[in-house]
Design a protein around this motif. Structure first.
Motif, PDB file in Angstrom:
ATOM      1  N   GLU A  39       2.260  21.034  -3.374  1.00  9.57           N
ATOM      2  CA  GLU A  39       1.163  20.671  -2.664  1.00  9.57           C
ATOM      3  C   GLU A  39       0.545  19.366  -3.003  1.00  9.57           C
ATOM      4  N   VAL A  40       0.367  19.429  -4.494  1.00  8.39           N
ATOM      5  CA  VAL A  40      -0.207  17.929  -4.898  1.00  8.39           C
ATOM      6  C   VAL A  40       0.637  16.752  -4.610  1.00  8.39           C
ATOM      7  N   LYS A  41       2.000  16.889  -4.586  1.00  9.68           N
ATOM      8  CA  LYS A  41       2.689  15.824  -4.267  1.00  9.68           C
ATOM      9  C   LYS A  41       2.565  15.406  -2.704  1.00  9.68           C
ATOM     10  N   GLU A  42       2.528  16.442  -1.781  1.00  9.81           N
ATOM     11  CA  GLU A  42       2.444  16.251  -0.472  1.00  9.81           C
ATOM     12  C   GLU A  42       1.327  15.778   0.258  1.00  9.81           C
ATOM     13  N   THR A  43       0.034  15.859  -0.699  1.00 18.26           N
ATOM     14  CA  THR A  43      -1.166  15.273  -0.274  1.00 18.26           C
ATOM     15  C   THR A  43      -1.232  13.940  -0.755  1.00 18.26           C
ATOM     16  N   ALA A  44      -0.597  13.762  -2.092  1.00 19.54           N
ATOM     17  CA  ALA A  44      -0.703  12.178  -2.593  1.00 19.54           C
ATOM     18  C   ALA A  44       0.031  11.371  -1.711  1.00 19.54           C
ATOM     19  N   ASP A  45       1.290  11.996  -1.127  1.00 17.07           N
ATOM     20  CA  ASP A  45       2.169  11.158  -0.561  1.00 17.07           C
ATOM     21  C   ASP A  45       1.732  10.790   0.881  1.00 17.07           C
ATOM     22  N   ARG A  46       0.714  11.790   1.639  1.00 16.50           N
ATOM     23  CA  ARG A  46       0.000  11.695   2.665  1.00 16.50           C
ATOM     24  C   ARG A  46      -0.796  10.539   2.806  1.00 16.50           C
ATOM     25  N   VAL A  47      -1.819  10.491   1.712  1.00 13.64           N
ATOM     26  CA  VAL A  47      -2.789   9.573   1.534  1.00 13.64           C
ATOM     27  C   VAL A  47      -2.475   8.260   1.085  1.00 13.64           C
ATOM     28  N   ALA A  48      -1.098   8.320   0.599  1.00 15.27           N
ATOM     29  CA  ALA A  48      -0.791   7.163  -0.305  1.00 15.27           C
ATOM     30  C   ALA A  48      -0.953   5.779   0.261  1.00 15.27           C
ATOM     31  N   PRO A  49      -0.838   5.421   1.692  1.00 13.82           N
ATOM     32  CA  PRO A  49      -1.002   4.263   2.279  1.00 13.82           C
ATOM     33  C   PRO A  49      -2.319   3.575   2.132  1.00 13.82           C
ATOM     34  N   LEU A  50      -3.342   4.463   2.349  1.00 18.44           N
ATOM     35  CA  LEU A  50      -4.641   4.314   2.361  1.00 18.44           C
ATOM     36  C   LEU A  50      -5.098   4.088   0.741  1.00 18.44           C
ATOM     37  N   PHE A  51      -4.384   4.873  -0.090  1.00 20.32           N
ATOM     38  CA  PHE A  51      -4.898   4.580  -1.541  1.00 20.32           C
ATOM     39  C   PHE A  51      -4.266   3.178  -1.961  1.00 20.32           C
ATOM     40  N   LYS A  52      -3.261   2.686  -1.549  1.00 20.66           N
ATOM     41  CA  LYS A  52      -2.464   1.602  -1.816  1.00 20.66           C
ATOM     42  C   LYS A  52      -3.315   0.266  -1.263  1.00 20.66           C
ATOM     43  N   GLN A  53      -3.854   0.501  -0.188  1.00 26.13           N
ATOM     44  CA  GLN A  53      -4.938  -0.502   0.525  1.00 26.13           C
ATOM     45  C   GLN A  53      -6.131  -0.597  -0.489  1.00 26.13           C
ATOM     46  N   LEU A  54      -6.549   0.467  -0.879  1.00 22.55           N
ATOM     47  CA  LEU A  54      -8.003   0.383  -1.608  1.00 22.55           C
ATOM     48  C   LEU A  54      -7.527  -0.146  -3.216  1.00 22.55           C
ATOM     49  N   VAL A  55      -6.574   0.143  -3.678  1.00 24.37           N
ATOM     50  CA  VAL A  55      -6.360  -0.305  -4.920  1.00 24.37           C
ATOM     51  C   VAL A  55      -5.943  -1.822  -4.751  1.00 24.37           C
ATOM     52  N   THR A  56      -5.138  -2.304  -3.893  1.00 22.40           N
ATOM     53  CA  THR A  56      -4.947  -3.954  -3.589  1.00 22.40           C
ATOM     54  C   THR A  56      -6.154  -4.695  -3.446  1.00 22.40           C
ATOM     55  N   GLU A  57      -7.029  -4.111  -2.508  1.00 21.98           N
ATOM     56  CA  GLU A  57      -8.284  -4.819  -2.353  1.00 21.98           C
ATOM     57  C   GLU A  57      -9.265  -4.832  -3.564  1.00 21.98           C
ATOM     58  N   THR A  58      -9.128  -3.921  -4.452  1.00 23.22           N
ATOM     59  CA  THR A  58     -10.003  -3.710  -5.358  1.00 23.22           C
ATOM     60  C   THR A  58      -9.449  -4.851  -6.412  1.00 23.22           C
ATOM     61  N   ILE A  59      -8.150  -4.648  -6.753  1.00 22.92           N
ATOM     62  CA  ILE A  59      -7.558  -5.524  -7.580  1.00 22.92           C
ATOM     63  C   ILE A  59      -7.877  -7.098  -7.290  1.00 22.92           C
ATOM     64  N   VAL A  60      -7.792  -7.377  -6.168  1.00 16.79           N
ATOM     65  CA  VAL A  60      -8.017  -8.885  -5.663  1.00 16.79           C
ATOM     66  C   VAL A  60      -9.747  -9.387  -5.947  1.00 16.79           C
ATOM     67  N   ARG A  61     -10.509  -8.231  -5.656  1.00 19.49           N
ATOM     68  CA  ARG A  61     -11.888  -8.276  -5.708  1.00 19.49           C
ATOM     69  C   ARG A  61     -12.110  -8.662  -7.196  1.00 19.49           C
ATOM     70  N   ILE A  62     -11.580  -7.737  -8.141  1.00 20.12           N
ATOM     71  CA  ILE A  62     -11.828  -7.704  -9.386  1.00 20.12           C
ATOM     72  C   ILE A  62     -11.631  -9.365 -10.062  1.00 20.12           C
ATOM     73  N   TYR A  63     -10.301  -9.531  -9.618  1.00 18.77           N
ATOM     74  CA  TYR A  63      -9.935 -10.854 -10.019  1.00 18.77           C
ATOM     75  C   TYR A  63     -10.637 -12.011  -9.562  1.00 18.77           C
ATOM     76  N   GLN A  64     -11.259 -12.083  -8.505  1.00 21.93           N
ATOM     77  CA  GLN A  64     -12.265 -13.011  -8.005  1.00 21.93           C
ATOM     78  C   GLN A  64     -13.343 -12.988  -8.950  1.00 21.93           C
ATOM     79  N   GLY A  65     -13.736 -11.817  -9.323  1.00 18.42           N
ATOM     80  CA  GLY A  65     -14.966 -11.680 -10.292  1.00 18.42           C
ATOM     81  C   GLY A  65     -14.639 -12.339 -11.631  1.00 18.42           C
TER      82      GLY A  65
END
Ligand code: HPA
Length: 279
Positions: A250-276
């Motif tokens: 169940e844990v894996k199934e949910t994690a995989d389902r929302v992974a695309p959004l999670f990845k977007q959020l992680v990428t955008e966060t990293i880019v903004r942190i580096y700008q800072g």
């Protein structure tokens, strides 16, 4: 010099012999984000097995390696597969990779994980900005002779998850239209999921999400003065909230389902942190 520090140094030298790369941000991938590195510009890969003195992860599905590369223009080191306390390693070895990433040059540590939602407002698939943590139920990785080279004996813990980095994550989520919960993460040892009574206790203590990693890593990183932020993917409601037994599937199934959004959020966060960091 104590033997733990010597071991860390050995790992660092082993890394330096093989890899010429200086990361600015260190990212630890939790369940579901395991293939995040497939979407970035990879410059080098270092399998944990190749590092002399490095603890090697055993959980099925957890790949163990450092990936060096660029998220957009941000030099990163990514931990694909973390070391868990429940695997049987002493805490000091569990956090060795975190310490190593600091020695590699990473100033910011971005922690991600999968967790069970304790807060009644949470749903499976939610993302939780980690604003604080309870690490009191696992041994401290700082127990033993202090590694003075890394940090002080009695480190302050008043702002482990940096407020400005929390704001970066909030801003990234808002602009991407990704709903974001917030709360306190509590770490238990696992590997068993918690009992309903333990979840009730954790809620009483003020925890919003529960997992088997992360908090100990943040303790070690905070000791070294890294700037820390974290997002938890709530993959399930914690034990006792529904009648459903918990499974790793169940844990894996949910994690995989929302992974695309999670990845977007992680990428955008990293880019903004580096700008800072550049500003
Ligand atoms: N408990 C502990 N760890 C977890 C959970 C949970 O419910 N879900 C994902 N990791």
């Amino acid at each position: 010099m104590n033997s733990s520090y010597e071991r860390l140094q050995r790992c660092y030298e082993s890394f330096r012999e093989k890899i010429d790369f200086s990361p600015k941000v260190a990212l630890v991938l939790g369940s579901g984000l395991g293939d995040y590195a497939e979407g970035i510009q990879v410059e080098a890969v270092l399998d944990y097995h190749e590092i002399e003195g490095f603890p090697v992860s055993t959980v099925a599905g957890h790949k163990g390696r450092f990936i060096f590369g660029y998220v957009k223009d941000v030099p990163v080191v990514i931990m694909q597969g973390r070391v868990h306390y429940y695997e049987g390693y002493p805490m000091e070895q569990v956090v060795l990779p975190i310490r190593l990433m600091k020695l590699m040059g990473a100033e910011v540590l971005f922690l991600t994980n999968a967790s069970g939602g304790i807060n009644f407002d949470f749903h499976a698939g939610d993302f939780m900005l980690i604003t604080g943590q309870i690490a009191s139920f696992v041994p401290s990785p700082l127990i033993g002779p202090n590694m003075d080279e890394l940090g002080v004996r009695f480190p302050d813990m008043s702002q482990v998850y940096k407020k400005d980095l929390q704001d970066v994550i909030r801003g990234a989520a808002l602009d991407l239209g990704i709903p974001l919960k917030e709360g306190t993460y509590i770490q238990f040892t696992g590997p068993a999921y918690e009992s309903p009574e333990e979840i009730k206790m954790a809620r009483t203590l003020g925890a919003d999400a529960v997992g088997m990693s992360t908090a100990c890593e943040a303790v070690a990183a905070n000791h070294m003065g890294m700037r820390i932020c974290g997002i938890s993917c709530v993959t399930n409601l914690a034990c006792g909230i529904t009648d459903q037994p918990l499974t790793h599937a169940e844990v894996k199934e949910t994690a995989d389902r929302v992974a695309p959004l999670f990845k977007q959020l992680v990428t955008e966060t990293i880019v903004r942190i580096y700008q800072g960091m550049k500003a």
